[in-house]
Write a protein that holds these residues in place. Structure first.
Motif, PDB file in Angstrom:
ATOM      1  N   ALA A  39       0.855  -1.185   0.000  1.00 28.02           N
ATOM      2  CA  ALA A  39       0.000   0.000   0.000  1.00 28.02           C
ATOM      3  C   ALA A  39       0.892   1.237   0.000  1.00 28.02           C
ATOM      4  CB  ALA A  39      -0.898   0.002   1.235  1.00 28.02           C
ATOM      5  N   PRO A  40       0.525   2.267  -0.764  1.00 32.69           N
ATOM      6  CA  PRO A  40       1.305   3.502  -0.691  1.00 32.69           C
ATOM      7  C   PRO A  40       1.075   4.190   0.649  1.00 32.69           C
ATOM      8  CG  PRO A  40      -0.614   3.799  -2.088  1.00 32.69           C
ATOM      9  CD  PRO A  40      -0.591   2.358  -1.692  1.00 32.69           C
ATOM     10  N   ASP A  41       2.097   4.857   1.134  1.00 32.31           N
ATOM     11  CA  ASP A  41       1.982   5.593   2.390  1.00 32.31           C
ATOM     12  C   ASP A  41       2.588   6.969   2.188  1.00 32.31           C
ATOM     13  OD1 ASP A  41       1.557   5.403   5.516  1.00 32.31           O
ATOM     14  OD2 ASP A  41       3.475   6.410   5.138  1.00 32.31           O
ATOM     15  N   ASP A  42       1.833   8.007   2.511  1.00 27.86           N
ATOM     16  CA  ASP A  42       2.276   9.380   2.277  1.00 27.86           C
ATOM     17  C   ASP A  42       3.580   9.718   2.989  1.00 27.86           C
ATOM     18  OD1 ASP A  42       0.087   9.810   0.663  1.00 27.86           O
ATOM     19  OD2 ASP A  42      -1.082  10.824   2.205  1.00 27.86           O
ATOM     20  N   GLU A  43       3.746   9.240   4.204  1.00 27.17           N
ATOM     21  CA  GLU A  43       4.973   9.514   4.952  1.00 27.17           C
ATOM     22  C   GLU A  43       6.188   8.901   4.238  1.00 27.17           C
ATOM     23  OE1 GLU A  43       6.347   9.433   9.568  1.00 27.17           O
ATOM     24  OE2 GLU A  43       5.321   7.624   8.868  1.00 27.17           O
ATOM     25  N   LEU A  44       6.027   7.685   3.722  1.00 24.58           N
ATOM     26  CA  LEU A  44       7.121   7.019   3.016  1.00 24.58           C
ATOM     27  C   LEU A  44       7.379   7.669   1.663  1.00 24.58           C
ATOM     28  CD1 LEU A  44       6.209   3.309   3.838  1.00 24.58           C
ATOM     29  CD2 LEU A  44       7.802   4.826   5.064  1.00 24.58           C
ATOM     30  N   VAL A  45       6.318   8.103   0.982  1.00 25.74           N
ATOM     31  CA  VAL A  45       6.475   8.808  -0.293  1.00 25.74           C
ATOM     32  C   VAL A  45       7.262  10.097  -0.081  1.00 25.74           C
ATOM     33  CG1 VAL A  45       5.254  10.039  -2.138  1.00 25.74           C
ATOM     34  CG2 VAL A  45       4.398   7.826  -1.351  1.00 25.74           C
ATOM     35  N   LEU A  46       6.901  10.842   0.939  1.00 28.86           N
ATOM     36  CA  LEU A  46       7.583  12.103   1.215  1.00 28.86           C
ATOM     37  C   LEU A  46       9.053  11.877   1.548  1.00 28.86           C
ATOM     38  CD1 LEU A  46       7.211  15.150   1.420  1.00 28.86           C
ATOM     39  CD2 LEU A  46       6.550  14.838   3.807  1.00 28.86           C
ATOM     40  N   LYS A  47       9.350  10.861   2.369  1.00 31.71           N
ATOM     41  CA  LYS A  47      10.747  10.543   2.701  1.00 31.71           C
ATOM     42  C   LYS A  47      11.509  10.162   1.437  1.00 31.71           C
ATOM     43  CE  LYS A  47      13.727   7.336   5.188  1.00 31.71           C
ATOM     44  NZ  LYS A  47      14.740   8.336   5.489  1.00 31.71           N
ATOM     45  N   ALA A  48      10.917   9.302   0.614  1.00 28.43           N
ATOM     46  CA  ALA A  48      11.581   8.861  -0.613  1.00 28.43           C
ATOM     47  C   ALA A  48      11.831  10.028  -1.562  1.00 28.43           C
ATOM     48  CB  ALA A  48      10.749   7.776  -1.293  1.00 28.43           C
ATOM     49  N   GLN A  49      10.845  10.898  -1.703  1.00 26.63           N
ATOM     50  CA  GLN A  49      11.000  12.027  -2.622  1.00 26.63           C
ATOM     51  C   GLN A  49      12.075  12.994  -2.137  1.00 26.63           C
ATOM     52  OE1 GLN A  49       9.513  12.417  -5.750  1.00 26.63           O
ATOM     53  NE2 GLN A  49      11.267  13.801  -5.783  1.00 26.63           N
ATOM     54  N   ARG A  50      12.060  13.278  -0.869  1.00 21.18           N
ATOM     55  CA  ARG A  50      13.081  14.189  -0.333  1.00 21.18           C
ATOM     56  C   ARG A  50      14.479  13.619  -0.534  1.00 21.18           C
ATOM     57  NH1 ARG A  50      10.082  16.216   5.207  1.00 21.18           N
ATOM     58  NH2 ARG A  50       8.809  17.804   4.201  1.00 21.18           N
ATOM     59  N   TRP A  51      14.638  12.305  -0.327  1.00 27.07           N
ATOM     60  CA  TRP A  51      15.962  11.703  -0.480  1.00 27.07           C
ATOM     61  C   TRP A  51      16.358  11.643  -1.953  1.00 27.07           C
ATOM     62  CZ3 TRP A  51      19.756  11.991   2.445  1.00 27.07           C
ATOM     63  CH2 TRP A  51      20.902  11.226   2.255  1.00 27.07           C
ATOM     64  N   ALA A  52      15.414  11.349  -2.836  1.00 26.13           N
ATOM     65  CA  ALA A  52      15.713  11.355  -4.276  1.00 26.13           C
ATOM     66  C   ALA A  52      16.168  12.743  -4.715  1.00 26.13           C
ATOM     67  CB  ALA A  52      14.481  10.914  -5.077  1.00 26.13           C
ATOM     68  N   ASP A  53      15.540  13.782  -4.182  1.00 26.99           N
ATOM     69  CA  ASP A  53      15.942  15.157  -4.508  1.00 26.99           C
ATOM     70  C   ASP A  53      17.369  15.443  -4.042  1.00 26.99           C
ATOM     71  OD1 ASP A  53      13.436  15.611  -5.641  1.00 26.99           O
ATOM     72  OD2 ASP A  53      12.647  16.667  -3.879  1.00 26.99           O
ATOM     73  N   VAL A  54      17.731  14.962  -2.848  1.00 30.55           N
ATOM     74  CA  VAL A  54      19.094  15.145  -2.333  1.00 30.55           C
ATOM     75  C   VAL A  54      20.095  14.444  -3.237  1.00 30.55           C
ATOM     76  CG1 VAL A  54      20.667  14.511  -0.442  1.00 30.55           C
ATOM     77  CG2 VAL A  54      18.429  15.506   0.081  1.00 30.55           C
ATOM     78  N   LEU A  55      19.812  13.187  -3.587  1.00 28.07           N
ATOM     79  CA  LEU A  55      20.739  12.416  -4.419  1.00 28.07           C
ATOM     80  C   LEU A  55      20.913  13.050  -5.790  1.00 28.07           C
ATOM     81  CD1 LEU A  55      19.643   8.769  -3.523  1.00 28.07           C
ATOM     82  CD2 LEU A  55      21.534  10.103  -2.551  1.00 28.07           C
ATOM     83  N   ALA A  56      19.818  13.483  -6.385  1.00 23.94           N
ATOM     84  CA  ALA A  56      19.899  14.107  -7.717  1.00 23.94           C
ATOM     85  C   ALA A  56      20.689  15.405  -7.658  1.00 23.94           C
ATOM     86  CB  ALA A  56      18.497  14.355  -8.270  1.00 23.94           C
ATOM     87  N   ALA A  57      20.495  16.193  -6.611  1.00 26.32           N
ATOM     88  CA  ALA A  57      21.224  17.456  -6.475  1.00 26.32           C
ATOM     89  C   ALA A  57      22.720  17.210  -6.282  1.00 26.32           C
ATOM     90  CB  ALA A  57      20.666  18.262  -5.305  1.00 26.32           C
ATOM     91  N   GLU A  58      23.065  16.158  -5.542  1.00 22.87           N
ATOM     92  CA  GLU A  58      24.470  15.834  -5.285  1.00 22.87           C
ATOM     93  C   GLU A  58      25.095  15.035  -6.423  1.00 22.87           C
ATOM     94  OE1 GLU A  58      24.513  13.787  -1.540  1.00 22.87           O
ATOM     95  OE2 GLU A  58      24.138  15.617  -0.399  1.00 22.87           O
ATOM     96  N   GLY A  59      24.258  14.327  -7.184  1.00 27.83           N
ATOM     97  CA  GLY A  59      24.764  13.503  -8.279  1.00 27.83           C
ATOM     98  C   GLY A  59      25.466  12.244  -7.828  1.00 27.83           C
TER      99      GLY A  59
END
Length: 148
Positions: free
Chosen positions: A49-69
């Motif tokens: 099941a999707p969970d908003d808290e997990l989606v938000l954590k995943a998105q924030r971390w994906a943004d960090v990784l993409a910014a850092e490369g």
């Protein structure tokens, strides 16, 4: 005389803010989520099941990784409600921006015993975040969890 109704406007603003803050999945993230559940179905497992808290954590971390490369795992319990989750796992990866990056990343995850193990693990919920780096690479973070 003009009467301004503030309550309906406040309700609309609150609703929009809630949708933004809950980390609702976009089309690519939903496609990645569906690919994980297809892999689980193929292994005879129940869907996550999707969970908003997990989606938000995943998105924030994906943004960090993409910014850092670069790739690295997050501290799994960061940004999660203390005591809510009993088991947590995370997949991180990136692919070039050409073709279908969601399908390509799913093939990469499926071809790795550790990543596939997370996708097929004893979890009940998940969240997926996707972010594009300045060089066009598509970073994906998958967070899996089971409630206590």
């Amino acid at each position: 005389m003009l009467t301004v109704r503030r309550a309906p406007l406040a309700a609309v603003v609150a609703l929009v803010a809630a949708l933004v803050l809950t980390g609702c999945m976009d089309e690519q993230e939903q496609a990645a989520f569906d690919a994980v559940n297809a892999a689980r179905a193929g292994a005879g497992l129940s869907a996550l099941a999707p969970d908003d808290e997990l989606v938000l954590k995943a998105q924030r971390w994906a943004d960090v990784l993409a910014a850092e490369g670069s790739l690295r795992h997050s501290r799994l319990s960061d940004e999660l409600t203390p005591g809510r989750w009993g088991r947590i796992a995370e997949n991180v990866g990136y692919v070039g921006g050409g073709g279908d990056p969601i399908a390509a990343q799913q093939r990469n995850f499926a071809g790795s015993a550790g990543h596939r193990g997370n996708q097929l693990g004893p979890y009940t919920h998940a969240g997926i975040g996707i972010s594009v780096a300045p060089d066009g690479r598509v970073f994906q973070v998958q967070v899996f969890a089971a409630q206590r």
